[in-house]
Design an enzyme around this catalytic site. Structure first.
Site, PDB file in Angstrom:
ATOM      1  N   ALA A  65       0.865  -1.139  -0.032  1.00  0.00           N
ATOM      2  CA  ALA A  65       0.063   0.023  -0.033  1.00  0.00           C
ATOM      3  C   ALA A  65       0.829   1.291   0.007  1.00  0.00           C
ATOM      4  O   ALA A  65       1.979   1.224   0.315  1.00  0.00           O
ATOM      5  CB  ALA A  65      -0.955  -0.031   1.183  1.00  0.00           C
ATOM      6  N   GLY A 109       0.706  -5.156   1.099  1.00  0.00           N
ATOM      7  CA  GLY A 109      -0.501  -5.091   0.163  1.00  0.00           C
ATOM      8  C   GLY A 109      -0.300  -5.725  -1.241  1.00  0.00           C
ATOM      9  O   GLY A 109      -0.992  -6.280  -1.905  1.00  0.00           O
ATOM     10  N   GLU A 112      -0.428  -9.357  -0.441  1.00  0.00           N
ATOM     11  CA  GLU A 112      -1.936  -9.681  -0.133  1.00  0.00           C
ATOM     12  C   GLU A 112      -2.695  -9.641  -1.660  1.00  0.00           C
ATOM     13  O   GLU A 112      -3.673 -10.402  -1.879  1.00  0.00           O
ATOM     14  CB  GLU A 112      -2.367  -8.645   0.688  1.00  0.00           C
ATOM     15  CG  GLU A 112      -1.928  -8.593   2.064  1.00  0.00           C
ATOM     16  CD  GLU A 112      -2.136  -7.688   3.077  1.00  0.00           C
ATOM     17  OE1 GLU A 112      -1.845  -6.383   2.706  1.00  0.00           O
ATOM     18  OE2 GLU A 112      -2.627  -7.824   4.164  1.00  0.00           O
ATOM     19  N   GLU A 132       4.616  -4.992   7.183  1.00  0.00           N
ATOM     20  CA  GLU A 132       4.043  -3.844   7.757  1.00  0.00           C
ATOM     21  C   GLU A 132       4.502  -3.646   9.293  1.00  0.00           C
ATOM     22  O   GLU A 132       4.464  -2.428   9.767  1.00  0.00           O
ATOM     23  CB  GLU A 132       2.716  -4.258   7.925  1.00  0.00           C
ATOM     24  CG  GLU A 132       1.899  -4.244   6.501  1.00  0.00           C
ATOM     25  CD  GLU A 132       1.878  -5.539   5.863  1.00  0.00           C
ATOM     26  OE1 GLU A 132       2.574  -6.396   6.009  1.00  0.00           O
ATOM     27  OE2 GLU A 132       1.067  -5.575   4.891  1.00  0.00           O
TER      28      GLU A 132
HETATM   29  N1  CAA Z   1       4.848   3.240  -0.678  1.00  0.00           N
HETATM   30  C1  CAA Z   1       5.037   4.317  -1.178  1.00  0.00           C
HETATM   31  N2  CAA Z   1       6.290   4.463  -2.081  1.00  0.00           N
HETATM   32  C2  CAA Z   1       6.986   3.307  -1.987  1.00  0.00           C
HETATM   33  C3  CAA Z   1       6.786   2.201  -1.459  1.00  0.00           C
HETATM   34  C4  CAA Z   1       5.339   2.064  -0.737  1.00  0.00           C
HETATM   35  N3  CAA Z   1       5.104   0.891  -0.094  1.00  0.00           N
HETATM   36  N4  CAA Z   1       7.551   1.017  -1.818  1.00  0.00           N
HETATM   37  C5  CAA Z   1       8.595   1.753  -2.429  1.00  0.00           C
HETATM   38  N5  CAA Z   1       8.342   3.015  -2.545  1.00  0.00           N
HETATM   39  C6  CAA Z   1       8.898   4.077  -3.460  1.00  0.00           C
HETATM   40  C7  CAA Z   1      10.258   4.541  -2.668  1.00  0.00           C
HETATM   41  O1  CAA Z   1       9.621   5.657  -1.813  1.00  0.00           O
HETATM   42  C8  CAA Z   1      11.014   5.117  -3.655  1.00  0.00           C
HETATM   43  O2  CAA Z   1      10.476   6.428  -3.918  1.00  0.00           O
HETATM   44  P1  CAA Z   1      11.644   7.679  -4.385  1.00  0.00           P
HETATM   45  O3  CAA Z   1      12.703   7.167  -5.459  1.00  0.00           O
HETATM   46  O4  CAA Z   1      10.648   8.811  -4.722  1.00  0.00           O
HETATM   47  O5  CAA Z   1      12.196   7.745  -2.960  1.00  0.00           O
HETATM   48  C9  CAA Z   1      10.858   4.294  -4.805  1.00  0.00           C
HETATM   49  O6  CAA Z   1       9.453   3.512  -4.739  1.00  0.00           O
HETATM   50  C10 CAA Z   1      11.936   3.147  -5.010  1.00  0.00           C
HETATM   51  O7  CAA Z   1      11.803   2.418  -3.684  1.00  0.00           O
HETATM   52  P2  CAA Z   1      13.265   2.197  -2.911  1.00  0.00           P
HETATM   53  O8  CAA Z   1      14.197   3.590  -3.300  1.00  0.00           O
HETATM   54  O9  CAA Z   1      13.023   2.200  -1.389  1.00  0.00           O
HETATM   55  O10 CAA Z   1      13.901   0.868  -3.679  1.00  0.00           O
HETATM   56  P3  CAA Z   1      14.845  -0.197  -3.221  1.00  0.00           P
HETATM   57  O11 CAA Z   1      15.053  -1.027  -4.341  1.00  0.00           O
HETATM   58  O12 CAA Z   1      16.130   0.536  -2.193  1.00  0.00           O
HETATM   59  O13 CAA Z   1      13.959  -0.916  -1.852  1.00  0.00           O
HETATM   60  C11 CAA Z   1      12.005  -2.037  -1.110  1.00  0.00           C
HETATM   61  C12 CAA Z   1      12.690  -1.544  -2.454  1.00  0.00           C
HETATM   62  C13 CAA Z   1      12.572  -3.053  -0.327  1.00  0.00           C
HETATM   63  C14 CAA Z   1      10.860  -2.858  -1.780  1.00  0.00           C
HETATM   64  C15 CAA Z   1      11.554  -0.819  -0.296  1.00  0.00           C
HETATM   65  O14 CAA Z   1      11.092   0.097  -1.230  1.00  0.00           O
HETATM   66  C16 CAA Z   1      10.526  -0.942   0.698  1.00  0.00           C
HETATM   67  O15 CAA Z   1      10.889  -1.460   1.667  1.00  0.00           O
HETATM   68  N6  CAA Z   1       9.210  -0.382   0.446  1.00  0.00           N
HETATM   69  C17 CAA Z   1       8.309  -0.607   1.424  1.00  0.00           C
HETATM   70  C18 CAA Z   1       7.597  -2.099   1.535  1.00  0.00           C
HETATM   71  C19 CAA Z   1       6.525  -2.060   2.564  1.00  0.00           C
HETATM   72  O16 CAA Z   1       6.740  -1.667   3.590  1.00  0.00           O
HETATM   73  N7  CAA Z   1       5.334  -2.491   2.177  1.00  0.00           N
HETATM   74  C20 CAA Z   1       4.140  -2.402   3.077  1.00  0.00           C
HETATM   75  C21 CAA Z   1       3.213  -1.127   2.793  1.00  0.00           C
HETATM   76  S1  CAA Z   1       2.159  -1.010   4.170  1.00  0.00           S
HETATM   77  C22 CAA Z   1       0.776  -2.167   3.402  1.00  0.00           C
HETATM   78  O17 CAA Z   1       0.816  -2.701   2.519  1.00  0.00           O
HETATM   79  C23 CAA Z   1      -0.347  -2.187   4.360  1.00  0.00           C
HETATM   80  C24 CAA Z   1      -1.582  -3.280   3.957  1.00  0.00           C
HETATM   81  O18 CAA Z   1      -1.510  -4.451   4.552  1.00  0.00           O
HETATM   82  C25 CAA Z   1      -2.234  -2.893   2.845  1.00  0.00           C
END
Ligand code: CAA
Length: 258
Positions: A65, A109, A112, A132
């Site tokens: 998400a 998400g 999911e 999460e």
């Molecule tokens: N939401 C918003 N933006 C996101 C995102 C997310 N879930 N995941 C990645 N991005 C964005 C980053 O902010 C980044 O944007 P900028 O270039 O503008 O800074 C871009 O995508 C590239 O990401 P990274 O630079 O972080 O790329 P990476 O290769 O170094 O890492 C990753 C990849 C491990 C997937 C890392 O991006 C990450 O950990 N993302 C978050 C994953 C996460 O926590 N997901 C759960 C979200 S909560 C949820 O989903 C609730 C639910 O149950 C419905």
């Protein structure tokens, strides 16, 4: 219909949807999920479509998400706005099969969403996780419910509590995905599976989906009875006559979906 966050195309009888927010690793924001729901409903209603494939990019199916869109929300925002359920659950109403073709990250998400599909074909670079907990929240779109059903309580607890990612090999071993293929084969493999499904009798396809999903909602005895009723009802279709006559006549069946 024009979409900003997804790309939609048809390949024969297959509806293909690409999640398309590459700069955010396909993070699932409100607008994307609304568009996805609309595209799914449209394919489901289209008599020319027999199966749907949902995919992302080589780097990410979806990284979860959209955290930016959630960070400042209050309890009342998420509760009164029915956050996540409102436009995430559309996929559950789709009666035709939906295959998730997953490459790269399928996190939170994203994992999911893949699990809401009927089966997952993974590329060898796929990584699944429910991270999460690192954000101070818990999975909100079925992670704590669908993951244990797919991979056992122990592995689901491990994934949700430690936030570690599972690679494609482990995901296949655990039963989360049905097959693992080289990245460059992923879309082709998913499309080929969808073409096979689309060539079958659509009523039988829909009944199988309904019946397998029933297994997650009921006791074994009730599920067996439910399956038996659906099995009996296939004998009211022309496709059952065609399928069996084709077998006996040593020819390929031509299903009319009636
Ligand atoms: N939401 C918003 N933006 C996101 C995102 C997310 N879930 N995941 C990645 N991005 C964005 C980053 O902010 C980044 O944007 P900028 O270039 O503008 O800074 C871009 O995508 C590239 O990401 P990274 O630079 O972080 O790329 P990476 O290769 O170094 O890492 C990753 C990849 C491990 C997937 C890392 O991006 C990450 O950990 N993302 C978050 C994953 C996460 O926590 N997901 C759960 C979200 S909560 C949820 O989903 C609730 C639910 O149950 C419905």
């Amino acid at each position: 219909m024009t979409y900003e966050n997804i790309l939609v195309e048809t390949q024969g009888k297959v509806g293909l949807i690409h999640l398309n927010r590459p700069k955010a690793l396909n993070a699932l924001n409100d607008q994307l999920m609304t568009e996805l729901g609309q595209a799914l409903v449209k394919f489901d209603a289209d008599p020319e479509i027999g199966c749907i494939v949902l995919t992302g990019s080589d780097k990410a199916f979806a990284a979860g998400a959209d955290i930016g869109g959630m960070a400042e929300l209050s309890y009342m925002d998420v509760y009164k706005g029915d956050y996540i359920t409102r436009n995430w659950e559309q996929i559950r109403s789709v009666r035709k099969p939906v295959i998730a073709a997953v490459a790269g990250f399928a996190l939170g998400g994203g994992c999911e969403l893949a699990m809401m599909c009927d089966f997952i074909i993974a590329a060898d670079n796929a990584k699944f996780g429910q991270p999460e907990i690192k954000l101070g929240i818990i999975p909100g779109a079925g992670g704590t419910q669908r993951l244990p059903r797919a991979v056992s309580k122990s592995k689901a607890m491990d994934m949700c509590l430690t936030a570690r990612m599972m690679d494609a090999v482990e995901a296949e071993r655990a039963g989360l995905v049905s097959r693992v293929v080289p990245l460059e084969r992923l879309l082709q493999e998913a499309l080929e599976a969808a073409i096979v499904i689309s060539s079958m009798s659509l009523p039988a396809v829909m009944m199988i989906k309904e019946s397998v999903n029933r297994a997650y909602e009921t006791t074994l005895a009730e599920g067996i009875n439910y399956e038996r009723r659906l099995f009996h009802s296939t004998f009211a279709t022309e496709d059952q006559k065609e399928g069996m006559q084709a077998f006996l006549g040593k020819r390929l069946p031509v299903f009319k979906n009636i």
